[in-house]
Design a protein around this motif. Structure first.
Motif, mmCIF file in Angstrom:
data_model
loop_
_atom_site.group_PDB
_atom_site.id
_atom_site.type_symbol
_atom_site.label_atom_id
_atom_site.label_comp_id
_atom_site.label_asym_id
_atom_site.label_seq_id
_atom_site.Cartn_x
_atom_site.Cartn_y
_atom_site.Cartn_z
ATOM 1 N N LEU A 51 1.050 -1.254 -0.169
ATOM 2 C CA LEU A 51 0.013 0.069 -0.007
ATOM 3 C C LEU A 51 0.890 1.135 -0.123
ATOM 4 C CD1 LEU A 51 -2.605 -1.500 2.570
ATOM 5 C CD2 LEU A 51 -2.914 -0.624 0.024
ATOM 6 N N GLY A 52 1.724 1.202 1.014
ATOM 7 C CA GLY A 52 3.370 2.194 0.774
ATOM 8 C C GLY A 52 3.702 2.537 -0.675
ATOM 9 N N ASP A 53 3.445 1.352 -1.156
ATOM 10 C CA ASP A 53 4.394 2.060 -2.067
ATOM 11 C C ASP A 53 3.550 2.256 -3.493
ATOM 12 O OD1 ASP A 53 6.738 0.341 -1.213
ATOM 13 O OD2 ASP A 53 6.512 -1.712 -2.098
ATOM 14 N N LEU A 57 3.611 5.584 -6.442
ATOM 15 C CA LEU A 57 3.168 5.382 -7.677
ATOM 16 C C LEU A 57 2.350 6.035 -8.272
ATOM 17 C CD1 LEU A 57 3.583 1.297 -8.288
ATOM 18 C CD2 LEU A 57 5.551 3.329 -8.902
ATOM 19 N N LEU A 58 0.879 6.548 -7.301
ATOM 20 C CA LEU A 58 -0.904 7.041 -7.530
ATOM 21 C C LEU A 58 0.327 8.498 -7.288
ATOM 22 C CD1 LEU A 58 -2.456 5.046 -5.285
ATOM 23 C CD2 LEU A 58 -2.396 5.902 -8.168
ATOM 24 N N GLU A 59 1.501 8.729 -6.340
ATOM 25 C CA GLU A 59 2.045 10.002 -6.462
ATOM 26 C C GLU A 59 3.024 10.644 -7.477
ATOM 27 O OE1 GLU A 59 2.184 14.097 -4.536
ATOM 28 O OE2 GLU A 59 1.713 12.141 -2.869
ATOM 29 N N LYS A 60 3.347 9.725 -7.788
ATOM 30 C CA LYS A 60 4.376 9.809 -9.256
ATOM 31 C C LYS A 60 3.421 9.952 -10.250
ATOM 32 C CE LYS A 60 8.547 7.703 -7.693
ATOM 33 N NZ LYS A 60 9.451 6.565 -7.759
ATOM 34 N N ALA A 61 2.140 8.981 -10.768
ATOM 35 C CA ALA A 61 1.297 9.322 -11.688
ATOM 36 C C ALA A 61 0.965 10.631 -11.580
ATOM 37 C CB ALA A 61 0.888 8.043 -11.687
ATOM 38 N N GLY A 62 0.906 11.604 -10.368
ATOM 39 C CA GLY A 62 0.543 12.709 -10.754
ATOM 40 C C GLY A 62 -1.335 12.645 -9.765
ATOM 41 N N HIS A 63 -1.246 11.665 -9.278
ATOM 42 C CA HIS A 63 -2.740 11.706 -8.597
ATOM 43 C C HIS A 63 -2.584 11.543 -7.179
ATOM 44 C CE1 HIS A 63 -4.021 9.424 -12.323
ATOM 45 N NE2 HIS A 63 -3.041 8.588 -12.428
ATOM 46 N N HIS A 64 -1.961 12.940 -6.831
ATOM 47 C CA HIS A 64 -1.620 13.164 -5.453
ATOM 48 C C HIS A 64 -3.051 12.745 -4.444
ATOM 49 C CE1 HIS A 64 1.363 15.038 -7.245
ATOM 50 N NE2 HIS A 64 0.330 15.447 -7.976
ATOM 51 N N ARG A 65 -4.353 13.119 -4.790
ATOM 52 C CA ARG A 65 -5.592 13.193 -3.929
ATOM 53 C C ARG A 65 -5.702 11.504 -3.467
ATOM 54 N NH1 ARG A 65 -10.358 15.963 -6.098
ATOM 55 N NH2 ARG A 65 -11.823 13.043 -5.643
ATOM 56 N N ALA A 66 -5.081 10.453 -4.220
ATOM 57 C CA ALA A 66 -5.328 9.293 -4.219
ATOM 58 C C ALA A 66 -4.803 8.898 -3.618
ATOM 59 C CB ALA A 66 -6.045 8.335 -5.451
ATOM 60 N N ALA A 67 -3.335 8.858 -3.648
ATOM 61 C CA ALA A 67 -1.897 8.912 -2.387
ATOM 62 C C ALA A 67 -2.602 9.031 -1.618
ATOM 63 C CB ALA A 67 -0.965 9.674 -3.735
ATOM 64 N N ASP A 68 -2.789 10.429 -1.714
ATOM 65 C CA ASP A 68 -2.217 10.804 -0.024
ATOM 66 C C ASP A 68 -3.736 9.668 1.009
ATOM 67 O OD1 ASP A 68 -1.057 13.131 0.040
ATOM 68 O OD2 ASP A 68 -2.728 14.818 -1.039
ATOM 69 N N ARG A 69 -5.143 9.771 -0.019
ATOM 70 C CA ARG A 69 -6.320 8.772 0.794
ATOM 71 C C ARG A 69 -5.549 7.711 0.752
ATOM 72 N NH1 ARG A 69 -11.748 6.240 -2.027
ATOM 73 N NH2 ARG A 69 -12.120 5.270 0.557
ATOM 74 N N VAL A 70 -4.817 6.762 0.650
ATOM 75 C CA VAL A 70 -4.200 5.447 0.837
ATOM 76 C C VAL A 70 -3.218 5.758 1.672
ATOM 77 C CG1 VAL A 70 -2.679 3.883 -0.444
ATOM 78 C CG2 VAL A 70 -4.214 4.422 -1.572
ATOM 79 N N ARG A 71 -2.119 7.335 2.057
ATOM 80 C CA ARG A 71 -1.466 7.326 3.470
ATOM 81 C C ARG A 71 -2.072 7.204 3.931
ATOM 82 N NH1 ARG A 71 1.459 10.235 -0.243
ATOM 83 N NH2 ARG A 71 3.262 9.497 -1.510
ATOM 84 N N ALA A 72 -3.551 8.283 3.837
ATOM 85 C CA ALA A 72 -4.863 8.648 5.199
ATOM 86 C C ALA A 72 -5.337 7.480 6.155
ATOM 87 C CB ALA A 72 -4.778 10.004 4.822
ATOM 88 N N GLU A 73 -5.923 6.684 5.397
ATOM 89 C CA GLU A 73 -6.384 5.410 5.304
ATOM 90 C C GLU A 73 -6.235 3.715 5.175
ATOM 91 O OE1 GLU A 73 -10.434 6.003 3.026
ATOM 92 O OE2 GLU A 73 -10.419 8.057 3.285
ATOM 93 N N LEU A 74 -4.885 4.201 4.703
ATOM 94 C CA LEU A 74 -5.356 2.476 4.798
ATOM 95 C C LEU A 74 -3.478 2.126 4.987
ATOM 96 C CD1 LEU A 74 -6.688 2.497 0.978
ATOM 97 C CD2 LEU A 74 -7.457 1.892 2.923
#
Length: 151
Positions: A51-53, A57-74
């Motif tokens: 999940l951290g990885d 990858l979401l961050e690098k792909a430009g999906h900042h909200r999705a990356a933040d959600r994974v980090r914060a919720e999962l």
């Protein structure tokens, strides 16, 4: 372990051997459950790192909200209220598993002089073909048979 360590103690009846055998079988099932719990522990830990990885990858792909959600919720989330899997494993080991293991050992010590697998040893004796290679009662007999030339 010698063959005699699996013989029932003098005066021990069939019902006692069967009952202690069933108790040991239950412990073996608890041991298997414990192994699955450790698998759950390790798989969940691996998933957390994945999940951290994924967040990276979401961050690098430009999906900042999705990356933040994974980090914060999962990432780093408890699997049960207030517990990571190591805490679940420890609670199981110190509680249920420890109590079952101690009871099986104590009762086996009391009723069959601490001998392990008396029921299975008697089952083996009843089911094996005496005198046939691969059906020896003990490893020592198997080694002895290998040293004896066959006709």
């Amino acid at each position: 372990m010698t063959h005699s360590e699996h013989h029932r103690p003098d005066g021990t009846d069939d019902a006692t051997v069967a009952a202690v055998g069933k108790l040991t079988e239950a412990l073996e099932t608890v041991e298997r459950a414990r192994g699955h719990l450790y698998s759950f522990h390790q798989l969940t830990g691996s998933a957390d790192f994945d999940l951290g990885d994924a967040a990276e990858l979401l961050e690098k792909a430009g999906h900042h909200r999705a990356a933040d959600r994974v980090r914060a919720e999962l990432v780093g989330r408890n699997v049960l209220e207030g517990r990571w899997t190591f805490q679940v494993v420890e609670e199981y080991d110190d509680g249920y598993y420890g109590v079952v293991k101690a009871a099986e050992r104590d009762i086996r010590n009391e009723l069959v002089a601490g001998r392990r697998h008396v029921y299975e040893a008697e089952l083996k004796e009843a089911r094996r073909t005496h005198g046939r290679p691969g059906h020896e009662a003990t490893p020592h007999q198997a080694v002895s048979n290998e040293a004896t030339p066959r006709e």
